[in-house]
Design a protein around this motif. Structure first.
Motif, PDB file in Angstrom:
ATOM      1  N   LYS A  10      41.730  44.859  45.762  1.00  0.00           N
ATOM      2  CA  LYS A  10      41.499  44.756  47.207  1.00  0.00           C
ATOM      3  C   LYS A  10      41.512  43.303  47.651  1.00  0.00           C
ATOM      4  O   LYS A  10      42.081  42.963  48.692  1.00  0.00           O
ATOM      5  CB  LYS A  10      40.153  45.387  47.580  1.00  0.00           C
ATOM      6  N   LEU A  11      40.904  42.435  46.866  1.00  0.00           N
ATOM      7  CA  LEU A  11      40.884  41.012  47.198  1.00  0.00           C
ATOM      8  C   LEU A  11      42.287  40.423  47.175  1.00  0.00           C
ATOM      9  O   LEU A  11      42.676  39.669  48.069  1.00  0.00           O
ATOM     10  CB  LEU A  11      39.978  40.264  46.231  1.00  0.00           C
ATOM     11  N   LYS A  12      43.058  40.790  46.169  1.00  0.00           N
ATOM     12  CA  LYS A  12      44.428  40.300  46.075  1.00  0.00           C
ATOM     13  C   LYS A  12      45.253  40.778  47.266  1.00  0.00           C
ATOM     14  O   LYS A  12      46.057  40.036  47.823  1.00  0.00           O
ATOM     15  CB  LYS A  12      45.066  40.784  44.766  1.00  0.00           C
ATOM     16  N   TYR A  13      45.031  42.021  47.697  1.00  0.00           N
ATOM     17  CA  TYR A  13      45.732  42.554  48.867  1.00  0.00           C
ATOM     18  C   TYR A  13      45.349  41.779  50.131  1.00  0.00           C
ATOM     19  O   TYR A  13      46.204  41.472  50.959  1.00  0.00           O
ATOM     20  CB  TYR A  13      45.406  44.036  49.033  1.00  0.00           C
ATOM     21  N   GLU A  14      44.075  41.452  50.264  1.00  0.00           N
ATOM     22  CA  GLU A  14      43.610  40.722  51.447  1.00  0.00           C
ATOM     23  C   GLU A  14      44.179  39.303  51.511  1.00  0.00           C
ATOM     24  O   GLU A  14      44.327  38.745  52.584  1.00  0.00           O
ATOM     25  CB  GLU A  14      42.089  40.669  51.489  1.00  0.00           C
ATOM     26  N   LEU A  15      44.506  38.731  50.378  1.00  0.00           N
ATOM     27  CA  LEU A  15      45.044  37.373  50.348  1.00  0.00           C
ATOM     28  C   LEU A  15      46.549  37.313  50.607  1.00  0.00           C
ATOM     29  O   LEU A  15      47.098  36.232  50.789  1.00  0.00           O
ATOM     30  CB  LEU A  15      44.725  36.711  49.002  1.00  0.00           C
TER      31      LEU A  15
END
Length: 88
Positions: free
Chosen positions: A38-43
């Motif tokens: 999820k964090l990678k997607y948000e970045l």
């Protein structure tokens, strides 16, 4: 918009990151992987997010499922009419 490397809050955010990392180390592996994905997607940049979001729904299923539902109700209607005419 200021980049993080130029920000005055860089050290504060780094401490928060370290705290989150220590919490991730004691959590379940699958849960940690989901959080990191999820964090990678948000970045990702917004253009890549849109492209990825469009590929999450398979296009063939978007047509097959409604077609099957329509065919089922059409067949049920025809069978109902045939059965009622046969019983009459």
């Amino acid at each position: 918009m200021i980049l993080l490397k130029d920000s005055s809050k860089k050290e504060l955010l780094r401490d928060q990151y370290e705290q989150l990392w220590s919490e991730l180390l004691i959590s379940d592996e699958e849960k940690a992987e989901k959080i990191l994905k999820k964090l990678k997607y948000e970045l990702l940049p917004s253009r890549k997010k849109k492209l990825l979001k469009n590929t999450l729904i398979p296009t063939h299923l978007a047509w097959i499922i409604p077609s099957c539902v329509i065919a089922f109700f059409g067949l049920a209607y025809v069978l109902f009419i045939r059965l009622s005419l046969w019983l009459e």
